[in-house]
Design an enzyme around this catalytic site. Structure first.
Site, PDB file in Angstrom:
ATOM      1  N   HIS A 243       0.846  -1.234  -0.022  1.00 54.66           N
ATOM      2  CA  HIS A 243      -0.192   0.204   0.257  1.00 54.66           C
ATOM      3  C   HIS A 243       0.804   1.445   0.147  1.00 54.66           C
ATOM      4  CE1 HIS A 243      -3.471  -2.710   0.960  1.00 54.66           C
ATOM      5  NE2 HIS A 243      -3.491  -3.081   1.575  1.00 54.66           N
TER       6      HIS A 243
HETATM    7  C1  BDR Z   1      -3.381   1.108   4.519  1.00 51.29           C
HETATM    8  O1  BDR Z   1      -4.230   1.318   6.523  1.00 51.29           O
HETATM    9  C2  BDR Z   1      -2.818   0.339   6.692  1.00 51.29           C
HETATM   10  O2  BDR Z   1      -2.833  -0.048   7.693  1.00 51.29           O
HETATM   11  C3  BDR Z   1      -1.804   0.435   6.168  1.00 51.29           C
HETATM   12  O3  BDR Z   1       0.208   0.943   6.553  1.00 51.29           O
HETATM   13  C4  BDR Z   1      -2.118   0.956   4.447  1.00 51.29           C
HETATM   14  O4  BDR Z   1      -1.181   2.353   5.457  1.00 51.29           O
HETATM   15  C5  BDR Z   1      -3.968   0.249   3.789  1.00 51.29           C
HETATM   16  O5  BDR Z   1      -4.969   0.762   3.714  1.00 51.29           O
END
Ligand code: BDR
Ligand code: CA
Length: 314
Positions: A243
């Site tokens: 992500h």
């Molecule tokens: C996002 O949520 C967090 O858990 C991760 O770091 C990322 O930024 C993904 O949905």
């Protein structure tokens, strides 16, 4: 080549940690002015500590780390220990950082830095809940002038939510802050689950990091190996979506990505769909486009960039 001046706003977080390593490896292309920590995946105590630990792993104790908001603007705090572990960085040994936190609050730092900067010069990279950014914009709306672009990880439209059926974690954790940011008038690029789910680790990709003859490559490999367990068990994925690293990859190589300029609004009232990002993909609302919404990535290209940058670290 001129380096891109960046304020990286983060809640490390395992994929945050990998994104920070990736950014610090890209020191020829990106100039990190500071890391600003926010409560999100875990509480602020952990995120502000983890950010310093990651800087030390990368041999960059010179990068200021500012602690910011310890809770969202209006909603009750939501965390993601079930994904990232109690510390936010479970799966790798954590030392006590030698670096102290910077004295200035993250929001004060952002407002001051954006004011002192040349107009349109600083890129904000939020990869956690948007509380710090929204507070800076509310505190001093004029600071938007210093922003070149906001490149953020958050939201979902063609993919389902990952924290509720309708919402992605970063937006859900502070939907009011997200809506303030989306209305601020600065150019915004969003990297939602629609694209980050295309950038998943595989055994082969991670093995390249593990084989690097340095400290940070194997560390990144161990972090994502710990993260993968959750995504594989919960979502049936073959690996962990990168992500937050997508934000750094976009800065370095926007040609790896494709998307569309659209209107995006955040649901802030309905309990059923709180934090949903409503994307006007077909332009049916007549509302003006406020976001470059990314929905495609060349994942092999992204992982090649990550490997190249991780290899430059100690
Ligand atoms: C996002 O949520 C967090 O858990 C991760 O770091 C990322 O930024 C993904 O949905
Ligand atoms: Ca994050």
């Amino acid at each position: 080549m001129t380096r891109i001046p960046v304020i990286f706003d983060t809640d490390p977080g395992q994929d945050d940690a990998v994104a920070i390593l990736f950014m610090l490896g890209a020191h020829e292309e990106i100039q990190p002015l500071a890391l600003t920590a926010v409560a999100g995946n875990v509480g602020l105590h952990h995120t502000s500590r983890n950010a310093r630990i990651v800087c030390e792993w990368a041999g960059r104790p010179d990068i200021p780390v500012h602690a910011g908001a310890d809770r969202p603007l209006l909603v009750a705090p939501v965390t993601a220990e079930h994904v990232h572990g109690k510390t936010g960085l479970d799966g790798v040994p954590l030392h006590e950082p030698s670096m102290a936190l910077a004295d200035e609050h993250a929001v004060d730092f952002m407002v001051r830095t954006l004011h002192e900067a040349a107009p349109g010069s600083i890129t904000l990279c939020p990869v956690g809940p948007l509380t710090n950014i929204a507070l800076a914009l509310r505190r001093d709306p004029g600071c938007v002038r210093g922003i070149r672009e906001i490149v953020l990880m958050g939201g979902a439209y063609f993919e389902a939510g990952n924290i509720t059926p309708a919402a992605e974690f970063n937006i859900y954790a502070d939907p009011h802050a997200a809506q303030i940011v989306l209305q601020c008038g600065a150019p915004i690029t969003m990297l939602p689950l629609d694209v980050t789910h295309q950038a998943q680790t595989t055994a082969e990709r991670v093995s390249r990091w593990r084989a690097l003859p340095n400290r940070c490559g194997p560390l990144a490999a161990n972090i994502v190996t710990s993260l993968e367990r959750y995504d594989v068990q919960k979502f049936g994925m073959h690996g962990a979506p990168m992500h937050d690293p997508c934000v750094i990859a976009y800065l370095l190589a926007p040609e790896l990505f494709a998307g569309r300029r659209v209107n995006v609004e955040v649901e802030t009232t309905s309990p059923l769909t709180l934090g949903a990002t409503v994307v006007d993909w077909w332009g049916t609302s007549g509302r003006p486009a406020n976001v470059h919404w990314i929905n495609q990535v060349d994942a092999d290209g992204l992982f090649a960039r990550m490997t190249e940058c991780l290899a430059r670290l100690p």
